[in-house]
Design a protein around this motif. Sequence first.
Motif, short mmCIF file in Angstrom:
data_model
loop_
_atom_site.label_atom_id
_atom_site.label_comp_id
_atom_site.label_asym_id
_atom_site.label_seq_id
_atom_site.Cartn_x
_atom_site.Cartn_y
_atom_site.Cartn_z
N GLU A 1 7.28 -18.51 37.69
CA GLU A 1 7.57 -19.93 37.94
C GLU A 1 8.03 -20.15 39.37
O GLU A 1 7.64 -21.12 40.03
CB GLU A 1 8.63 -20.40 36.94
CG GLU A 1 8.95 -21.87 37.05
CD GLU A 1 9.98 -22.32 36.02
OE1 GLU A 1 10.49 -23.44 36.13
OE2 GLU A 1 10.26 -21.52 35.09
N TRP A 2 8.86 -19.25 39.87
CA TRP A 2 9.35 -19.38 41.25
C TRP A 2 8.22 -19.18 42.24
O TRP A 2 8.10 -19.90 43.25
CB TRP A 2 10.45 -18.34 41.50
CG TRP A 2 11.08 -18.45 42.88
CD1 TRP A 2 12.13 -19.22 43.24
CD2 TRP A 2 10.65 -17.76 44.06
NE1 TRP A 2 12.42 -19.07 44.57
CE2 TRP A 2 11.52 -18.17 45.11
CE3 TRP A 2 9.63 -16.86 44.34
CZ2 TRP A 2 11.39 -17.70 46.41
CZ3 TRP A 2 9.51 -16.40 45.64
CH2 TRP A 2 10.36 -16.81 46.68
N LEU A 3 7.35 -18.21 41.96
CA LEU A 3 6.26 -17.91 42.89
C LEU A 3 5.25 -19.04 42.98
O LEU A 3 4.60 -19.25 44.03
CB LEU A 3 5.56 -16.62 42.48
CG LEU A 3 6.37 -15.33 42.63
CD1 LEU A 3 5.61 -14.16 42.01
CD2 LEU A 3 6.65 -15.04 44.10
N ASN A 4 5.06 -19.79 41.89
CA ASN A 4 4.03 -20.84 41.85
C ASN A 4 4.48 -22.15 42.46
O ASN A 4 3.71 -23.11 42.51
CB ASN A 4 3.59 -21.09 40.40
CG ASN A 4 2.83 -19.90 39.84
OD1 ASN A 4 2.14 -19.18 40.58
ND2 ASN A 4 2.95 -19.70 38.53
N GLN A 5 5.71 -22.22 42.92
CA GLN A 5 6.21 -23.45 43.52
C GLN A 5 5.81 -23.52 44.99
O GLN A 5 6.07 -22.60 45.77
CB GLN A 5 7.74 -23.52 43.39
CG GLN A 5 8.22 -23.68 41.96
CD GLN A 5 9.74 -23.74 41.88
OE1 GLN A 5 10.42 -23.79 42.90
NE2 GLN A 5 10.26 -23.75 40.65
N GLY A 6 5.20 -24.64 45.38
CA GLY A 6 4.86 -24.88 46.78
C GLY A 6 3.92 -23.84 47.36
O GLY A 6 3.01 -23.34 46.70
N GLN A 7 4.16 -23.47 48.59
CA GLN A 7 3.34 -22.52 49.31
C GLN A 7 4.06 -21.18 49.48
O GLN A 7 3.88 -20.48 50.48
CB GLN A 7 2.99 -23.11 50.70
CG GLN A 7 2.26 -24.42 50.66
CD GLN A 7 0.90 -24.27 50.01
OE1 GLN A 7 0.19 -23.28 50.24
NE2 GLN A 7 0.51 -25.26 49.19
N ARG A 8 4.90 -20.82 48.50
CA ARG A 8 5.73 -19.62 48.65
C ARG A 8 4.89 -18.34 48.73
O ARG A 8 5.22 -17.42 49.46
CB ARG A 8 6.73 -19.54 47.49
CG ARG A 8 7.84 -20.58 47.62
CD ARG A 8 8.76 -20.57 46.42
NE ARG A 8 9.89 -21.49 46.63
CZ ARG A 8 10.77 -21.82 45.69
NH1 ARG A 8 10.65 -21.29 44.46
NH2 ARG A 8 11.75 -22.65 45.96
N ILE A 9 3.82 -18.28 47.96
CA ILE A 9 2.99 -17.08 47.98
C ILE A 9 2.41 -16.87 49.37
O ILE A 9 2.43 -15.76 49.92
CB ILE A 9 1.86 -17.18 46.94
CG1 ILE A 9 2.44 -17.16 45.52
CG2 ILE A 9 0.86 -16.03 47.11
CD1 ILE A 9 3.05 -15.85 45.13
N GLU A 10 1.88 -17.94 49.97
CA GLU A 10 1.27 -17.82 51.29
C GLU A 10 2.31 -17.48 52.34
O GLU A 10 2.06 -16.68 53.25
CB GLU A 10 0.56 -19.13 51.66
CG GLU A 10 -0.57 -19.50 50.72
CD GLU A 10 -1.63 -18.40 50.66
OE1 GLU A 10 -1.90 -17.78 51.71
OE2 GLU A 10 -2.19 -18.18 49.56
N LYS A 11 3.51 -18.06 52.20
CA LYS A 11 4.58 -17.75 53.15
C LYS A 11 5.00 -16.29 53.04
O LYS A 11 5.26 -15.63 54.05
CB LYS A 11 5.77 -18.67 52.91
CG LYS A 11 5.52 -20.12 53.28
CD LYS A 11 6.76 -20.97 52.99
CE LYS A 11 6.49 -22.43 53.34
NZ LYS A 11 7.67 -23.29 53.06
N LEU A 12 5.08 -15.79 51.80
CA LEU A 12 5.47 -14.38 51.61
C LEU A 12 4.41 -13.44 52.20
O LEU A 12 4.75 -12.42 52.79
CB LEU A 12 5.67 -14.09 50.12
CG LEU A 12 6.95 -14.60 49.48
CD1 LEU A 12 6.95 -14.33 47.98
CD2 LEU A 12 8.17 -13.91 50.11
#
Length: 410
Positions: free
Chosen positions: A344-355
């Motif tokens: 759930e945390w990973l799917n919020q916003g653009q967090r995956i791309e930022k990581l």
Amino acid sequence: MWLPETCTQLTASSGGFSGSHRPAALSSHPDKVGENERAAADIKFKSISKAYEILSDDDKRDAYDAHGMAAFEAGNPMDANVDLDDILAQMFGMHGMNGSGGRGPGPRKPRKGQDEEHPYNVTLEELYKGKTTKFASKKNVICKVCKGSGGKDKAKPKECGSCHGRGMQQGLKAVGPGLVTQETVICNSCKGTGSVYRDKERCKKCKGNRVVEEKKVLELYIPRGSKEGDKIVLEGEADQLPDQEPGDIVFNLVETEHSTFRRSGPDLLAETHIDLSEALCGFSRILVKHLDGRGIHVKHPQHGHSSLKPGSIIKVTGEGMPHKKSDLRGDLYLIVKVDFPDSEWLNQGQRIEKLKDLLPKPGNPIHAETVDEFEYEQKANLEEFGAGDRGDQWEDEDDEQSGQPQCAQQ
């Protein structure tokens, strides 16, 4: 019948008893006397051999100290006219062991009664800090009115009719289905004394039992640093019996399982959870609450920059279990468990791309000429590992075809 302390201290290996046994046995050997004295010599020779057998064995010697020859099963080769005291007098030059002329070189030490052993559950906190507790105990103590005789003042006991004054009886003991063996047990009527009082002559306080029940508050002290299997001994606090030194109450420590810590010797082991940001960027906080309530604060990294991987070990020196009778302590080992962010945390916003932009890029990919794509099970666990070897077993064709119509061969 009394065995002198000088005799009880001599053993077969010391040469003292063995050396005295040989000449006495040789002088009474049936082959060394005339024909008319051979029968009496044979009885005496067997008596000397029996004496040697008893005194050279610690367990048999203790039984003789307690109950005399009544402690041994009937049918022994000792004739009623041949006394073990007489045999000992021949071997050691001592007389009057049965009360006729002195009891040897000083009073004998009384036998010690049986110890009472009990398990005692303790927590790891109690072993870490130590513990003192009080509890009420019931035990038998020697009657103060009759001083352990069981009878009234000036009353004289009579010989026990059940054991005929021996203090011991022959009983049957089951050793297997339908199998019994004969054994010598303490007489229930006289409790091993060989004598009893008439009802009207018994002590009114103890009813002839020689002991009475008494309550006593005892204190149990468990030193800090104690461990499972240690014995805490309360000396002389077991049941009392006349002519006996009371035994001990022995508590065997049993350590109960702890929810956080596991102990090995003086060291402690526990798990500590940190999140992914702490594993990568560091932290300064309490990782675990110790057994005495203190928080164990740790700062990471201590020098420079470094990350913690799942399964890393943090060792805190001197924060393990204390050593008994010492100021030294073991060490505390913390196994690092890294908690990753949930989906759930990973799917919020653009967090995956930022990581992906922040974290190191993956290494060189694996190349293969043939590639098969698969979907995987996300909830698999190692408990299933190795459980699929049933396919290696042969199938019995007869079992498959059982119950089915068969075609007869032509």
